[in-house]
Design an enzyme around this catalytic site. Sequence first.
Site, PDB file in Angstrom:
ATOM      1  N   TYR A   1      23.454  -5.235  38.847  1.00 48.81           N
ATOM      2  CA  TYR A   1      23.721  -5.972  40.079  1.00 48.81           C
ATOM      3  C   TYR A   1      23.391  -7.460  39.941  1.00 48.81           C
ATOM      4  O   TYR A   1      23.933  -8.284  40.662  1.00 48.81           O
ATOM      5  CB  TYR A   1      22.884  -5.402  41.234  1.00 48.81           C
ATOM      6  CG  TYR A   1      23.529  -4.252  41.960  1.00 48.81           C
ATOM      7  CD1 TYR A   1      23.931  -3.117  41.276  1.00 48.81           C
ATOM      8  CD2 TYR A   1      23.710  -4.301  43.332  1.00 48.81           C
ATOM      9  CE1 TYR A   1      24.510  -2.060  41.944  1.00 48.81           C
ATOM     10  CE2 TYR A   1      24.283  -3.250  44.012  1.00 48.81           C
ATOM     11  CZ  TYR A   1      24.684  -2.131  43.314  1.00 48.81           C
ATOM     12  OH  TYR A   1      25.251  -1.082  43.992  1.00 48.81           O
TER      13      TYR A   1
ATOM     14  N   LYS B   1      20.953   6.730  31.098  1.00 46.96           N
ATOM     15  CA  LYS B   1      22.097   7.026  30.224  1.00 46.96           C
ATOM     16  C   LYS B   1      21.674   6.624  28.813  1.00 46.96           C
ATOM     17  O   LYS B   1      22.306   5.800  28.144  1.00 46.96           O
ATOM     18  CB  LYS B   1      23.330   6.244  30.713  1.00 46.96           C
ATOM     19  CG  LYS B   1      24.631   6.581  30.009  1.00 46.96           C
ATOM     20  CD  LYS B   1      25.172   7.953  30.348  1.00 46.96           C
ATOM     21  CE  LYS B   1      26.395   8.274  29.498  1.00 46.96           C
ATOM     22  NZ  LYS B   1      26.822   9.687  29.618  1.00 46.96           N
TER      23      LYS B   1
ATOM     24  N   ASP C   1      25.170  11.483  34.168  1.00 46.82           N
ATOM     25  CA  ASP C   1      26.347  12.334  34.422  1.00 46.82           C
ATOM     26  C   ASP C   1      25.904  13.760  34.743  1.00 46.82           C
ATOM     27  O   ASP C   1      26.413  14.408  35.662  1.00 46.82           O
ATOM     28  CB  ASP C   1      27.341  12.287  33.249  1.00 46.82           C
ATOM     29  CG  ASP C   1      26.690  12.456  31.888  1.00 46.82           C
ATOM     30  OD1 ASP C   1      25.454  12.445  31.798  1.00 46.82           O
ATOM     31  OD2 ASP C   1      27.438  12.614  30.902  1.00 46.82           O
TER      32      ASP C   1
ATOM     33  N   ASP D   1      22.369   3.725  43.374  1.00 44.53           N
ATOM     34  CA  ASP D   1      23.364   3.471  44.421  1.00 44.53           C
ATOM     35  C   ASP D   1      24.300   4.667  44.522  1.00 44.53           C
ATOM     36  O   ASP D   1      24.544   5.208  45.610  1.00 44.53           O
ATOM     37  CB  ASP D   1      24.155   2.202  44.067  1.00 44.53           C
ATOM     38  CG  ASP D   1      25.270   1.929  45.058  1.00 44.53           C
ATOM     39  OD1 ASP D   1      25.007   2.030  46.273  1.00 44.53           O
ATOM     40  OD2 ASP D   1      26.402   1.642  44.621  1.00 44.53           O
TER      41      ASP D   1
ATOM     42  N   ASP E   1      24.205   8.136  47.451  1.00 41.22           N
ATOM     43  CA  ASP E   1      25.325   8.504  48.330  1.00 41.22           C
ATOM     44  C   ASP E   1      25.640   9.992  48.169  1.00 41.22           C
ATOM     45  O   ASP E   1      25.903  10.700  49.144  1.00 41.22           O
ATOM     46  CB  ASP E   1      26.587   7.703  47.985  1.00 41.22           C
ATOM     47  CG  ASP E   1      26.731   6.446  48.844  1.00 41.22           C
ATOM     48  OD1 ASP E   1      25.689   5.914  49.267  1.00 41.22           O
ATOM     49  OD2 ASP E   1      27.874   6.002  49.074  1.00 41.22           O
TER      50      ASP E   1
END
Length: 357
Positions: free
Chosen positions: A142, A191, A223, A247, A251
């Site tokens: 970000y 990751k 993942d 983020d 959700d």
Amino acid sequence: MDIKLAVIHGDGIGVEIVDAALKVLDKVAKKYKHSFRYEYVTAGGRAIDQFGIPLPDEELKKCLDSDSVLLGAVGGEKWDTLPGHLRPERALLGIRKELGLFANIRPAKLLPILKDACPLKREIAEKGFDMVILRELTGGIYYGERGRKNGPYGQIAYDTMEYSEKEIERIVRMAYQIAMTRKKQIISIDKANVLESSRLWREVTHRLNKEYPEVKVRDMLVDNAAMQLIRCPAQFDVVVTSNMFGDILSDEASQITGSIGLLPSASLGESGRGMYEPIHGSAPDIAGKGIANPIATILSLEMMFRYSFKLENEADEIENAVYRTLEEGHRTVDILDNGTRPLGTQEMTQKILEKIR
Ligand code: IPM
Ligand code: MG
């Protein structure tokens, strides 16, 4: 207590839900004899319309001068075609950075009474879940270097993901501290099979484990985590991860609680000051219709009392009022699972207010 609260209504449904939440705050403040002074801040799309930029210095200063910040939501289609540095979202990123709010706490739990609103298979919903997602908020992709350059086949755009040991350490340390108050388990999501920043993330996470030997840490690739969240959400308790992974996964986690309209969040820094906001966005499609669920914003106030002001009774009062309202069967349209008439934002708020006496 005498508290100065910066209030950012923002855009879309932000306006309706913040007004609803302030009614709850007024009532709780009155009952427990606190005095809240609201300092209204114009930021996001509204600020673009009024001042041409998403976060003018004077507006940011109001946030810096306050004890905490309450935010509805920013953004909307109207501003979608503006260049990156002029988009409403930039206000949010600016406040997070300038206030040093590196830790974003997003609890996601499935309330037993809302099991039918959970989109997962019945046997998975029956098991329930109660997790806290800790998202790093002022670093990573970000805030890394980004830009465009010319390449042999046209433009090249790039965003970079960087993490320093210090940035990783402070968020992971907070995860350990929260884990000590819960089940003493952390799942750290990265990751590391591909990204160097993730490999450093892992190293730091395990190094810190020596300071909190009672806590069991498990690494999980992002993942796989996306899959595990819907396969077996009960395995998660404290989750810690980087800005972008957090983020996305928060959700996903919100959706399996029944509705994104239920989940609050706290963004914290080194000091007690925080920014409190629902995790959902400005929902332009339903803005102004009076049907938005005010619960995520009201529960954000609960988090504010708990995390910034250490006022547990006030926090419990809000939490209980919301849960009792849901237990009575009242639903907004996003969580309608029992065939009742859906309540609008104001009616739902009224039901919650009635529980605070
Ligand atoms: C969130 C939002 C923001 C984010 C957007 C609006 C910039 O999605 O708070 O999760 O990506 O952090
Ligand atoms: Mg998001």
